[in-house]
Design a protein around this motif. Structure first.
Motif, PDB file in Angstrom:
ATOM      1  N   ARG A  89      98.107   1.105  52.083  1.00 34.44           N
ATOM      2  CA  ARG A  89      98.789  -0.102  51.784  1.00 34.44           C
ATOM      3  C   ARG A  89     100.114  -0.180  51.146  1.00 34.44           C
ATOM      4  O   ARG A  89     100.351  -0.027  49.967  1.00 34.44           O
ATOM      5  CB  ARG A  89      97.804  -0.757  50.685  1.00 34.44           C
ATOM      6  N   PRO A  90     101.429   0.011  52.098  1.00 32.73           N
ATOM      7  CA  PRO A  90     102.671   0.136  51.392  1.00 32.73           C
ATOM      8  C   PRO A  90     103.321  -0.860  50.538  1.00 32.73           C
ATOM      9  O   PRO A  90     103.640  -0.134  49.565  1.00 32.73           O
ATOM     10  CB  PRO A  90     103.513   0.334  52.769  1.00 32.73           C
ATOM     11  N   THR A  91     102.903  -1.915  50.689  1.00 37.48           N
ATOM     12  CA  THR A  91     103.299  -3.004  49.850  1.00 37.48           C
ATOM     13  C   THR A  91     102.696  -2.996  48.414  1.00 37.48           C
ATOM     14  O   THR A  91     103.271  -2.984  47.522  1.00 37.48           O
ATOM     15  CB  THR A  91     103.251  -4.523  50.203  1.00 37.48           C
ATOM     16  N   LEU A  92     101.440  -2.749  48.411  1.00 36.41           N
ATOM     17  CA  LEU A  92     100.532  -2.485  47.013  1.00 36.41           C
ATOM     18  C   LEU A  92     101.101  -1.273  46.391  1.00 36.41           C
ATOM     19  O   LEU A  92     101.478  -1.070  45.156  1.00 36.41           O
ATOM     20  CB  LEU A  92      99.278  -2.365  47.330  1.00 36.41           C
ATOM     21  N   ARG A  93     101.331  -0.359  47.024  1.00 35.30           N
ATOM     22  CA  ARG A  93     101.732   1.152  46.668  1.00 35.30           C
ATOM     23  C   ARG A  93     103.185   0.800  46.005  1.00 35.30           C
ATOM     24  O   ARG A  93     103.489   1.413  44.759  1.00 35.30           O
ATOM     25  CB  ARG A  93     101.908   2.135  47.664  1.00 35.30           C
ATOM     26  N   ARG A  94     104.329   0.204  46.728  1.00 32.48           N
ATOM     27  CA  ARG A  94     105.474   0.050  46.259  1.00 32.48           C
ATOM     28  C   ARG A  94     105.414  -0.950  44.884  1.00 32.48           C
ATOM     29  O   ARG A  94     106.285  -0.616  43.815  1.00 32.48           O
ATOM     30  CB  ARG A  94     106.285  -0.452  47.320  1.00 32.48           C
ATOM     31  N   ASN A  95     104.642  -2.060  45.098  1.00 31.19           N
ATOM     32  CA  ASN A  95     104.767  -3.022  43.977  1.00 31.19           C
ATOM     33  C   ASN A  95     104.120  -2.236  42.566  1.00 31.19           C
ATOM     34  O   ASN A  95     104.636  -2.592  41.557  1.00 31.19           O
ATOM     35  CB  ASN A  95     104.145  -4.255  44.267  1.00 31.19           C
ATOM     36  N   GLU A 155     110.364   4.914  46.293  1.00 29.94           N
ATOM     37  CA  GLU A 155     110.259   3.461  46.808  1.00 29.94           C
ATOM     38  C   GLU A 155     111.424   2.618  46.648  1.00 29.94           C
ATOM     39  O   GLU A 155     112.169   2.023  47.708  1.00 29.94           O
ATOM     40  CB  GLU A 155     109.183   2.667  45.753  1.00 29.94           C
ATOM     41  N   LEU A 159     113.737   1.143  49.751  1.00 31.06           N
ATOM     42  CA  LEU A 159     114.143  -0.431  49.558  1.00 31.06           C
ATOM     43  C   LEU A 159     115.751  -0.432  49.981  1.00 31.06           C
ATOM     44  O   LEU A 159     115.963  -1.472  50.610  1.00 31.06           O
ATOM     45  CB  LEU A 159     113.875  -1.112  48.223  1.00 31.06           C
ATOM     46  N   THR A 233     102.063 -10.055  42.563  1.00 30.76           N
ATOM     47  CA  THR A 233     103.402  -9.482  43.419  1.00 30.76           C
ATOM     48  C   THR A 233     102.985  -9.101  44.663  1.00 30.76           C
ATOM     49  O   THR A 233     103.973  -8.954  45.428  1.00 30.76           O
ATOM     50  CB  THR A 233     103.912  -8.237  42.381  1.00 30.76           C
ATOM     51  N   THR A 234     101.841  -8.955  45.216  1.00 29.61           N
ATOM     52  CA  THR A 234     101.389  -8.350  46.346  1.00 29.61           C
ATOM     53  C   THR A 234     100.640  -9.414  47.016  1.00 29.61           C
ATOM     54  O   THR A 234      99.890 -10.165  46.698  1.00 29.61           O
ATOM     55  CB  THR A 234     100.488  -7.012  46.112  1.00 29.61           C
ATOM     56  N   GLU A 238      96.910  -7.302  51.146  1.00 33.23           N
ATOM     57  CA  GLU A 238      96.884  -5.943  50.491  1.00 33.23           C
ATOM     58  C   GLU A 238      96.532  -5.980  49.303  1.00 33.23           C
ATOM     59  O   GLU A 238      96.469  -4.757  48.571  1.00 33.23           O
ATOM     60  CB  GLU A 238      98.306  -5.456  50.784  1.00 33.23           C
TER      61      GLU A 238
END
Length: 362
Positions: A89-95, A155, A159, A233-234, A238
């Motif tokens: 889950r890249p978005t969850l990981r990043r946030n 991250e 971005l 935020t996610t 995700e």
């Protein structure tokens, strides 16, 4: 009879009444008849000198309370970052990684502000003392911040479309990014819990009375805060791990708070239910329930997810600030120090322990 300059301060003695036969005497007003010894000193009532605090309140302000809250946010976010890393889950990981970096950075600033000078924090790293929660916590914070910073910089570089001036270090960063996420998650739990150990290790009555359960309260509070922030935020698709972590935090906090208050001395637990601290903890409980209910429906609606996340985040903050305020309040009133001590003394005497350094024979 001797006389001194202090006789003028002595209260006047009541006039003695004579019996009908002209002799003085008769039954004493205190119930005695003069034929046996009567107690001349009343049972003492323990209090403090001029009502001043028995223990010195902790010299901590709101900066420390902010650090307590943000440390929990950072620790829980690092765990969610690892979850996003392991489940694709890249978005969850990043946030989550960026949230952990932001929280630990602002929290460190609040901590240094309370210390007064940045070098005081560096001085705490000169030694490692296992018996000191402050020393151990300083090393935990440093180790956690290192892993968090490395993974978050990776991250940020992604971005920016690899525009950070890293040069040949970019390949190194990509190689250590994953292990850094594991390292940050490894210290996430200790970061969320060590502040509770630090509070419980003081002589502050309410904190000390709940020292065994307070780490569980703080860890549960950390999961609420980080899960709530991730739900905000996610995207919903995700944020499944965040909702699961939030539900676990709801159950954990409600149980941990109940167990802590039940096992504490009733007098020492009063500041948790009264005044400013009591109001914050009551609202925290309401928001926990509301946010917990929202996590069951947040998988279908982005609006519900955001509302539930805000409730969990606010509940966590109120829990940390409420516990912090309750401890300071208990230190200001000598009653919360003296009465639990008397209760413990009576309990030891009732158990037959009367010949040690704590109790004396009745």
């Amino acid at each position: 009879m001797t006389h001194s300059d202090f006789d003028s301060f002595r209260p006047p003695e009541p006039a003695r009444r004579r019996r009908p036969d002209g002799k003085r005497g008769g039954r004493r007003r205190d119930g005695g008849d003069g034929s046996r010894e009567m107690p001349m000193v009343p049972e003492p009532e323990f209090t403090s000198y001029y009502g001043r605090p028995v223990v010195k309140p902790a010299p901590w302000g709101d900066d420390v309370a902010v650090y307590l809250f943000l440390g929990g946010v950072a620790g829980g976010s690092a765990l969610l970052g690892l979850g996003g890393q392991l489940t694709g889950r890249p978005t969850l990981r990043r946030n989550a990684r960026l949230s952990a970096l932001a929280a630990v950075s602002v929290g460190a600033v609040a901590l240094v502000k309370d210390l007064g000078r940045p070098e005081r924090f560096l001085n705490m790293l000169r030694t490692f003392k296992v018996t000191s929660p402050m020393s151990v916590g300083s090393w935990i914070l440093s180790a956690f911040s290192t892993g968090t910073a490395v993974s978050a910089v990776a991250e940020i570089d992604r971005l920016s479309n690899d525009r950070l001036p890293l040069g040949p270090l970019r390949s190194v960063l990509r190689a250590v990014e994953g292990p850094a996420g594991f390292e940050a998650a490894l210290f996430a739990g200790p970061l969320a819990a060590y502040t509770a150990v630090l509070l419980g290790d003081t002589a502050t009555p309410t904190w000390n009375a709940g020292h065994e359960e307070l780490p569980f309260v703080f860890v549960s509070s950390a999961t609420l805060a980080s899960a709530g922030l991730a739900m905000i935020t996610t995207p919903v698709r995700e944020a499944g791990p965040a909702r699961t972590l939030g539900a676990l935090g709801v159950v954990g906090e409600l149980i941990a708070m109940r167990v802590m208050e039940h096992r504490m001395d009733p007098v020492a637990a009063e500041p948790l239910r009264q005044g400013k601290a009591g109001a914050m903890l009551k609202w925290s409980e309401r928001l926990v329930a509301a946010g917990g209910a929202g996590t069951l429906l947040a998988g279908r609606s982005r609006a519900v997810a955001v509302a539930s996340g805000l409730s969990l985040l606010a509940a966590s903050a109120l829990t940390r600030f409420g516990v912090f305020e309750a401890g300071l309040s208990s230190a200001r009133d000598p009653r919360y120090t003296i009465e639990p001590q008397k209760t413990r003394l009576a309990r030891r005497r009732a158990a037959g322990i009367t010949d040690d350094s704590i109790t004396t024979a009745g």
